[in-house]
Design a protein around this motif. Structure first.
Motif, PDB file in Angstrom:
ATOM      1  N   VAL A  19       0.832  -1.200   0.000  1.00  0.00           N
ATOM      2  CA  VAL A  19       0.000   0.000   0.000  1.00  0.00           C
ATOM      3  C   VAL A  19       0.864   1.246   0.000  1.00  0.00           C
ATOM      4  CG1 VAL A  19      -1.719   1.304   1.310  1.00  0.00           C
ATOM      5  CG2 VAL A  19      -1.885  -1.189   1.170  1.00  0.00           C
ATOM      6  N   GLY A  20       0.478   2.234  -0.818  1.00  0.00           N
ATOM      7  CA  GLY A  20       1.205   3.486  -0.889  1.00  0.00           C
ATOM      8  C   GLY A  20       0.309   4.671  -0.602  1.00  0.00           C
ATOM      9  N   PRO A  21       0.893   5.858  -0.463  1.00  0.00           N
ATOM     10  CA  PRO A  21       0.105   7.070  -0.206  1.00  0.00           C
ATOM     11  C   PRO A  21      -0.950   7.285  -1.288  1.00  0.00           C
ATOM     12  CG  PRO A  21       2.458   7.501   0.063  1.00  0.00           C
ATOM     13  CD  PRO A  21       2.346   6.138  -0.541  1.00  0.00           C
ATOM     14  N   GLY A  22      -2.159   7.628  -0.867  1.00  0.00           N
ATOM     15  CA  GLY A  22      -3.233   7.903  -1.800  1.00  0.00           C
ATOM     16  C   GLY A  22      -3.989   6.694  -2.306  1.00  0.00           C
ATOM     17  N   ASP A  23      -3.537   5.482  -1.984  1.00  0.00           N
ATOM     18  CA  ASP A  23      -4.257   4.288  -2.414  1.00  0.00           C
ATOM     19  C   ASP A  23      -5.641   4.231  -1.763  1.00  0.00           C
ATOM     20  OD1 ASP A  23      -2.281   3.360  -4.071  1.00  0.00           O
ATOM     21  OD2 ASP A  23      -1.526   1.840  -2.680  1.00  0.00           O
ATOM     22  N   ASP A  24      -6.634   3.864  -2.545  1.00  0.00           N
ATOM     23  CA  ASP A  24      -7.980   3.645  -2.019  1.00  0.00           C
ATOM     24  C   ASP A  24      -8.083   2.184  -1.586  1.00  0.00           C
ATOM     25  OD1 ASP A  24      -9.008   6.250  -2.473  1.00  0.00           O
ATOM     26  OD2 ASP A  24      -9.216   5.775  -4.602  1.00  0.00           O
ATOM     27  N   VAL A  25      -8.271   1.960  -0.285  1.00  0.00           N
ATOM     28  CA  VAL A  25      -8.214   0.621   0.290  1.00  0.00           C
ATOM     29  C   VAL A  25      -9.560   0.272   0.924  1.00  0.00           C
ATOM     30  CG1 VAL A  25      -7.007  -0.910   1.890  1.00  0.00           C
ATOM     31  CG2 VAL A  25      -5.758   0.961   0.773  1.00  0.00           C
ATOM     32  N   VAL A  26     -10.160  -0.818   0.469  1.00  0.00           N
ATOM     33  CA  VAL A  26     -11.353  -1.377   1.103  1.00  0.00           C
ATOM     34  C   VAL A  26     -10.891  -2.476   2.057  1.00  0.00           C
ATOM     35  CG1 VAL A  26     -13.496  -2.661   0.762  1.00  0.00           C
ATOM     36  CG2 VAL A  26     -12.837  -0.871  -0.862  1.00  0.00           C
ATOM     37  N   VAL A  27     -11.287  -2.392   3.309  1.00  0.00           N
ATOM     38  CA  VAL A  27     -10.946  -3.404   4.304  1.00  0.00           C
ATOM     39  C   VAL A  27     -12.230  -4.114   4.715  1.00  0.00           C
ATOM     40  CG1 VAL A  27      -9.893  -3.873   6.542  1.00  0.00           C
ATOM     41  CG2 VAL A  27      -9.005  -2.027   5.113  1.00  0.00           C
ATOM     42  N   ARG A  28     -12.316  -5.396   4.383  1.00  0.00           N
ATOM     43  CA  ARG A  28     -13.483  -6.223   4.717  1.00  0.00           C
ATOM     44  C   ARG A  28     -13.210  -6.886   6.066  1.00  0.00           C
ATOM     45  NH1 ARG A  28     -13.447 -10.416   0.285  1.00  0.00           N
ATOM     46  NH2 ARG A  28     -15.704 -10.686   0.530  1.00  0.00           N
ATOM     47  N   VAL A  29     -13.973  -6.521   7.076  1.00  0.00           N
ATOM     48  CA  VAL A  29     -13.686  -6.917   8.450  1.00  0.00           C
ATOM     49  C   VAL A  29     -14.708  -7.957   8.912  1.00  0.00           C
ATOM     50  CG1 VAL A  29     -13.320  -6.125  10.809  1.00  0.00           C
ATOM     51  CG2 VAL A  29     -12.809  -4.589   8.883  1.00  0.00           C
ATOM     52  N   ALA A  30     -14.229  -9.158   9.214  1.00  0.00           N
ATOM     53  CA  ALA A  30     -15.104 -10.173   9.796  1.00  0.00           C
ATOM     54  C   ALA A  30     -15.407  -9.818  11.246  1.00  0.00           C
ATOM     55  CB  ALA A  30     -14.452 -11.547   9.713  1.00  0.00           C
ATOM     56  N   VAL A  87      -6.832  -1.430  -3.578  1.00  0.00           N
ATOM     57  CA  VAL A  87      -6.471  -2.567  -2.737  1.00  0.00           C
ATOM     58  C   VAL A  87      -7.714  -3.018  -1.982  1.00  0.00           C
ATOM     59  CG1 VAL A  87      -5.042  -3.336  -0.782  1.00  0.00           C
ATOM     60  CG2 VAL A  87      -4.115  -1.701  -2.440  1.00  0.00           C
ATOM     61  N   VAL A  88      -7.884  -4.328  -1.845  1.00  0.00           N
ATOM     62  CA  VAL A  88      -8.941  -4.885  -1.001  1.00  0.00           C
ATOM     63  C   VAL A  88      -8.283  -5.845  -0.022  1.00  0.00           C
ATOM     64  CG1 VAL A  88     -11.069  -6.214  -0.878  1.00  0.00           C
ATOM     65  CG2 VAL A  88     -10.676  -4.679  -2.822  1.00  0.00           C
ATOM     66  N   LEU A  89      -8.436  -5.578   1.265  1.00  0.00           N
ATOM     67  CA  LEU A  89      -7.885  -6.422   2.313  1.00  0.00           C
ATOM     68  C   LEU A  89      -9.037  -7.130   3.021  1.00  0.00           C
ATOM     69  CD1 LEU A  89      -5.289  -3.948   3.883  1.00  0.00           C
ATOM     70  CD2 LEU A  89      -4.939  -5.614   2.039  1.00  0.00           C
ATOM     71  N   SER A  90      -8.992  -8.455   3.065  1.00  0.00           N
ATOM     72  CA  SER A  90     -10.038  -9.236   3.727  1.00  0.00           C
ATOM     73  C   SER A  90      -9.490  -9.804   5.021  1.00  0.00           C
ATOM     74  CB  SER A  90     -10.507 -10.366   2.809  1.00  0.00           C
ATOM     75  OG  SER A  90     -11.062  -9.845   1.616  1.00  0.00           O
ATOM     76  N   LEU A  91     -10.089  -9.419   6.140  1.00  0.00           N
ATOM     77  CA  LEU A  91      -9.637  -9.847   7.462  1.00  0.00           C
ATOM     78  C   LEU A  91     -10.644 -10.858   7.995  1.00  0.00           C
ATOM     79  CD1 LEU A  91      -8.763  -6.328   8.974  1.00  0.00           C
ATOM     80  CD2 LEU A  91      -7.481  -7.693   7.300  1.00  0.00           C
ATOM     81  N   GLY A  92     -10.317 -12.148   7.896  1.00  0.00           N
ATOM     82  CA  GLY A  92     -11.216 -13.203   8.327  1.00  0.00           C
ATOM     83  C   GLY A  92     -11.123 -13.451   9.819  1.00  0.00           C
ATOM     84  N   THR A 125      -8.038  -6.054  -8.295  1.00  0.00           N
ATOM     85  CA  THR A 125      -7.293  -5.135  -7.438  1.00  0.00           C
ATOM     86  C   THR A 125      -6.071  -5.853  -6.855  1.00  0.00           C
ATOM     87  OG1 THR A 125      -8.386  -5.720  -5.336  1.00  0.00           O
ATOM     88  CG2 THR A 125      -9.499  -4.106  -6.760  1.00  0.00           C
ATOM     89  N   ASP A 126      -5.278  -5.131  -6.081  1.00  0.00           N
ATOM     90  CA  ASP A 126      -4.218  -5.761  -5.278  1.00  0.00           C
ATOM     91  C   ASP A 126      -4.873  -6.274  -3.986  1.00  0.00           C
ATOM     92  OD1 ASP A 126      -2.156  -5.337  -7.053  1.00  0.00           O
ATOM     93  OD2 ASP A 126      -1.609  -3.397  -6.209  1.00  0.00           O
ATOM     94  N   TRP A 127      -5.527  -7.406  -4.082  1.00  0.00           N
ATOM     95  CA  TRP A 127      -6.298  -7.956  -2.965  1.00  0.00           C
ATOM     96  C   TRP A 127      -5.449  -8.923  -2.157  1.00  0.00           C
ATOM     97  CZ3 TRP A 127      -7.304 -13.240  -2.601  1.00  0.00           C
ATOM     98  CH2 TRP A 127      -7.038 -13.997  -3.753  1.00  0.00           C
ATOM     99  N   VAL A 128      -5.679  -8.957  -0.857  1.00  0.00           N
ATOM    100  CA  VAL A 128      -4.996  -9.888   0.030  1.00  0.00           C
ATOM    101  C   VAL A 128      -5.984 -10.341   1.109  1.00  0.00           C
ATOM    102  CG1 VAL A 128      -3.036 -10.319   1.557  1.00  0.00           C
ATOM    103  CG2 VAL A 128      -2.799  -8.674  -0.314  1.00  0.00           C
ATOM    104  N   SER A 129      -5.983 -11.640   1.369  1.00  0.00           N
ATOM    105  CA  SER A 129      -6.824 -12.206   2.432  1.00  0.00           C
ATOM    106  C   SER A 129      -5.946 -12.713   3.567  1.00  0.00           C
ATOM    107  CB  SER A 129      -7.660 -13.377   1.894  1.00  0.00           C
ATOM    108  OG  SER A 129      -8.558 -12.935   0.907  1.00  0.00           O
TER     109      SER A 129
END
Length: 365
Positions: A19-30, A87-92, A125-129
């Motif tokens: 992740v860098g400055p200005g990136d739009d990041v969706v964080v999916r929170v379980a 970026v999409v980050l999925s936090l299970g 996207t640059d997605w990570v789970s």
């Protein structure tokens, strides 16, 4: 807060998602991942990224799916959200690993198909789970909560650069190979990998890797023949699947069985045409994962295992312009490669009894 939670968040944001400055990041929170979400939010703020957090719950999903008539509209709003994200980050990490066990298989299949465009947008996207250790996951793993936390962080907080260098050796073998043969008790399976590109899954988008922890090398077989047994139990859509067996002819599953969860396996195979074909062959190489835990994110990376995914193939493994197997599902089934097993590439034994040819203790071809 446990310092390891902050370390987990920083690894996720910096090493995994870059992740860098200005990136739009969706964080999916379980529902059970609140503490990790707090640490991730702090890391994103520190790096000047833009955060939108969403809430996910298996219990919420269950309530919705059981009440719905099964005629699902396309998930246009979800698709639009991911199309605007970098970026999409999925936090299970939920409260009940079997929360959706009583959702009818046909309903779940219809829902997955309706969300296919949203899923494709997320995967562009640059997605990570990743997974935050919870008591429900510890219980599913048959471990104390304290022991499970130690297990998770041993798997997540690794020297990823060193592991990437080791896994590159297997990637080179698979990239140059045409056929993989898996031989073990109950298994004799041949997979065509000619022209495909293996992914060195070192827990970073820089390696086309989207899981934390990771620690596998995977490719997308063009064809599969033979039979395979899966002796690592998993939970699929809230239902237990144990000792599954698949028979492939001309790349398609023509017969299947399971000691437990056979009906659930059948429902998966009936999702769509692509669900009866293999989208991935993966080889686990993370020696920080020492035992099954009934969480596929960890179990499929366990050293001394292989996994075969039914359904969707990943584009990173395919030649430019080629279309891989398409499906609304991607479900990994796992098998130990222990005593008496062989992983053979173009007639050469690369792994025997769970040890690669470059590891101490490997015994000849």
């Amino acid at each position: 807060m446990d310092d390891r939670i902050r370390a987990h968040a920083e690894t996720l944001v910096d090493w995994s998602a870059r992740v860098g400055p200005g990136d739009d990041v969706v964080v999916r929170v379980a529902e059970g991942a609140h503490d990790l979400a707090v640490a991730v939010a702090a890391a994103l703020g520190d790096r000047g990224a833009n955060l939108l957090a969403t809430y996910g719950s298996d219990e919420v999903s269950r309530a919705y799916l059981r009440a719905h008539d099964g005629d699902f509209a396309p998930a246009d709003a979800e698709r639009a959200l991911y199309e605007s994200a970098d970026v999409v980050l999925s936090l299970g990490g939920g409260r009940n690993t079997a929360a959706t066990a009583d959702v009818p298989g046909g309903t779940r299949g219809a829902y997955d198909r309706a969300r296919s465009d949203a899923r494709e947008a997320r995967m562009a996207t640059d997605w990570v789970s990743t997974v935050h250790p919870t008591r429900s996951l510890a219980q599913a793993a048959d471990m104390s909560y304290e022991a499970y936390r130690d297990f998770v962080y041993d798997a997540v907080l690794r020297d990823w650069e060193a592991l990437a260098a080791e896994m590159a050796r297997l990637k080179d073998v698979l990239d140059a190979g045409s056929e993989v043969r898996l031989v073990a008790e109950g298994t004799d399976l041949s997979l065509d990998i000619g022209g495909r590109t293996a992914v060195n899954s070192a827990a970073s988008v820089e390696y086309d890797s989207h899981n934390l922890p990771s620690g596998e090398v995977f490719t997308a077989p063009a064809g599969v023949e033979g039979e395979i047994e899966f002796d690592v139990p998993i939970t699929v859509r809230g239902r237990r699947l144990r000792d599954a067996r698949l028979v492939f002819e001309d790349g398609t599953v023509v017969d299947y069985a399971a000691a437990e969860g056979e009906a659930a396996l059948g429902e998966l195979l009936d999702t769509d045409e692509g669900a009866r074909r293999a989208g991935e062959l993966g080889v686990g190489m993370n020696r920080g994962i020492t035992r099954p835990t009934d969480t596929v994110l960890f179990d499929e990376k366990m050293a001394g295992t292989v996994h075969l995914a039914l359904g969707r193939a990943y584009d990173a493994c395919l030649p430019d312009g080629a279309a891989g197997n398409d499906s609304a599902i991607h479900v990994d089934l796992i098998s130990r490669m222990d005593d008496g097993s062989r992983l053979v590439v173009d007639g050469e034994t690369i792994q025997r009894d769970g040890l690669f040819r470059w590891e101490e203790g490997f015994e000849g071809a």
